[in-house]
Design an enzyme around this catalytic site. Structure first.
Site, PDB file in Angstrom:
ATOM      1  N   GLY A  84       0.942  -1.113  -0.026  1.00 40.25           N
ATOM      2  CA  GLY A  84       0.205  -0.041  -0.389  1.00 40.25           C
ATOM      3  C   GLY A  84       0.787   1.084   0.136  1.00 40.25           C
ATOM      4  N   GLY A  86       0.417   5.952  -0.128  1.00 42.52           N
ATOM      5  CA  GLY A  86      -0.436   6.775   0.275  1.00 42.52           C
ATOM      6  C   GLY A  86       0.122   7.947   0.644  1.00 42.52           C
ATOM      7  N   GLY A  89       3.286   7.953   3.108  1.00 43.62           N
ATOM      8  CA  GLY A  89       3.948   6.961   2.864  1.00 43.62           C
ATOM      9  C   GLY A  89       3.969   5.367   2.613  1.00 43.62           C
ATOM     10  CB  VAL A  91       1.462  -0.324   4.537  1.00 47.44           C
ATOM     11  CG1 VAL A  91       1.490  -1.419   5.273  1.00 47.44           C
ATOM     12  CG2 VAL A  91       0.539   0.964   4.734  1.00 47.44           C
ATOM     13  CG  ASP A 218      -9.163   9.313   6.695  1.00 46.87           C
ATOM     14  OD1 ASP A 218     -10.228  10.156   5.590  1.00 46.87           O
ATOM     15  OD2 ASP A 218      -8.438   8.705   6.419  1.00 46.87           O
TER      16      ASP A 218
END
Length: 386
Positions: A84, A86, A89, A91, A218
């Site tokens: 991942g 975003g 940063g 993952v 969120d």
């Protein structure tokens, strides 16, 4: 998704080079209200403790990893292990050593545990503040529908700051992947409802299950992770905020979040309440109904904004079935779908105070799951009770 600009003030002080320690929480200065509270009768109820105070009690439960451990866990942050990425940063999937009792009772052994390791960008104050928020909030929560934080790494050296988080690994990616990716099997209707029920139970816990309310801020499909049994867990607490207590009706903050999910009153005023999470939940309810994202620029003008489009097909109207995700191939209960549509509309009430509580949402979702056990299909025979 495009994110709103984020505005933070940097309050932490630089540590010595090469230092690695627990997150700095700072000290609260005594206020007039605190002084007044001290002279009240001993029979008065104590003020609720804040997130920082609650975290201080439990910080020892989190493991402090060295940067060397996490490099080894990810083969030097190998890009092939990246799962991942975003604004915060990247993952990575990795494995870390955990101690366990030997099966023959002869001592302690070491096993490898799969984990997800979030490595924040080295530059920018935004990342540090979100990292600190995740450590504090996930350090105190305990609920089956919230992702478990195992530990963290905090190092400042000549190469800059290193801020990492280590979570339990979630096998089945996110709700976003299963709703919108054409490379994965279609997510069945009942499974969608069960995922939303678990997510609602997690939010209900945040809103009313702790000493102070927590506003998640969120909620969206990509932050609902799924384990091997498709049980949901909310992740990414970098934008979470401690909710208002006492006579306060809201907290004021810079507007952050993701376009298409943020409540209108929050965008307009910066006033944040638990009702803001309800709006975001309503958006995702329409996403599971339609199989469409909240914003899709590649569609005709009148269909690009999901909430504008679905208004043309009210939940109690004859044309409601036209918005149901075609990938379901009519395998769903119309009674259940109508109930979800009406619940979404309640969550999307422009008057924030008229939105349901998350506890009410949980109960309606349970009813929708019961409805989903009835005959499926969207034909005339399926237009049962709502």
């Amino acid at each position: 998704m495009t994110c709103f600009p984020k505005f933070f003030k940097h309050t932490s002080k630089n540590k010595k080079e090469g230092s690695s320690s627990a997150p700095e929480l700072g000290k609260s200065s005594a206020s007039n209200s605190a002084a007044a509270a001290a002279v009240r009768s001993s029979r008065s109820l104590p003020s609720p403790r804040g997130i920082k105070e609650l975290y201080k009690e439990k910080e020892q439960n989190l493991r402090v990893f060295s940067i060397e451990e996490l490099k080894q866990a990810t083969n030097g942050f190998n890009r092939l292990l990246k799962i991942g990425e975003g604004g915060f940063g990247s993952v990575y999937k990795g494995t870390v050593a955990v101690t366990s009792s030997s099966s023959n009772g002869g001592g302690v052994g070491s096993d490898r545990l799969p984990v997800a390791i979030k490595r924040l960008n080295k530059h920018g104050l935004q990342g540090h503040k979100q990292w600190l928020a995740e450590v504090q909030f996930l350090g105190i929560v305990n609920h089956p529908n919230l992702v478990k934080l195992l530990g963290y790494c905090s190092v400042d050296d000549e190469r800059g700051i290193q801020r990492l988080l280590v979570y339990e690994y979630m096998t089945n990616k996110s709700l976003e992947d299963h709703l919108f990716s054409r490379g994965l099997p279609v997510l069945p209707w009942r499974t969608r409802l069960e995922i939303m029920l678990g997510a609602a139970e997690g939010l209900a816990y945040l809103h009313s299950g702790l000493e102070v309310p927590v506003i998640y801020r969120d909620f969206k499909c990509s932050n609902v992770l799924l384990d091997e049994g498709f049980r949901p867990k909310l992740s990414d607490f970098g934008l979470a905020r401690e909710g208002p207590t006492g006579d306060r009706t809201h907290v004021s903050t810079g507007v952050v979040g993701t376009h298409g999910y943020a409540a209108p009153e929050y965008i307009e005023t910066g006033h944040l309440t638990i009702h803001s999470d309800l709006w975001s939940f309503g958006v995702v309810l329409y996403e599971i109904l339609t199989g469409r994202r909240s914003l899709e620029r590649n569609r005709p003008t009148g269909e690009q904004k999901l909430l504008d489009w679905v208004k043309q097909y009210p939940a109690d109207g004859k044309r409601f079935s036209m918005i149901i995700d075609p990938r379901l191939r009519n395998v769903y209960s119309m009674a259940s779908a109508r109930r979800i549509g009406k619940l979404a509309d309640r969550c999307l009430n422009k008057n924030a105070k008229d939105r349901p509580s998350m506890g009410e949402v949980v109960e309606v979702l349970k009813l929708a799951i019961q409805d989903s056990a009835e005959p499926v299909g969207n034909g005339p025979a399926a237009n049962g009770r709502v």
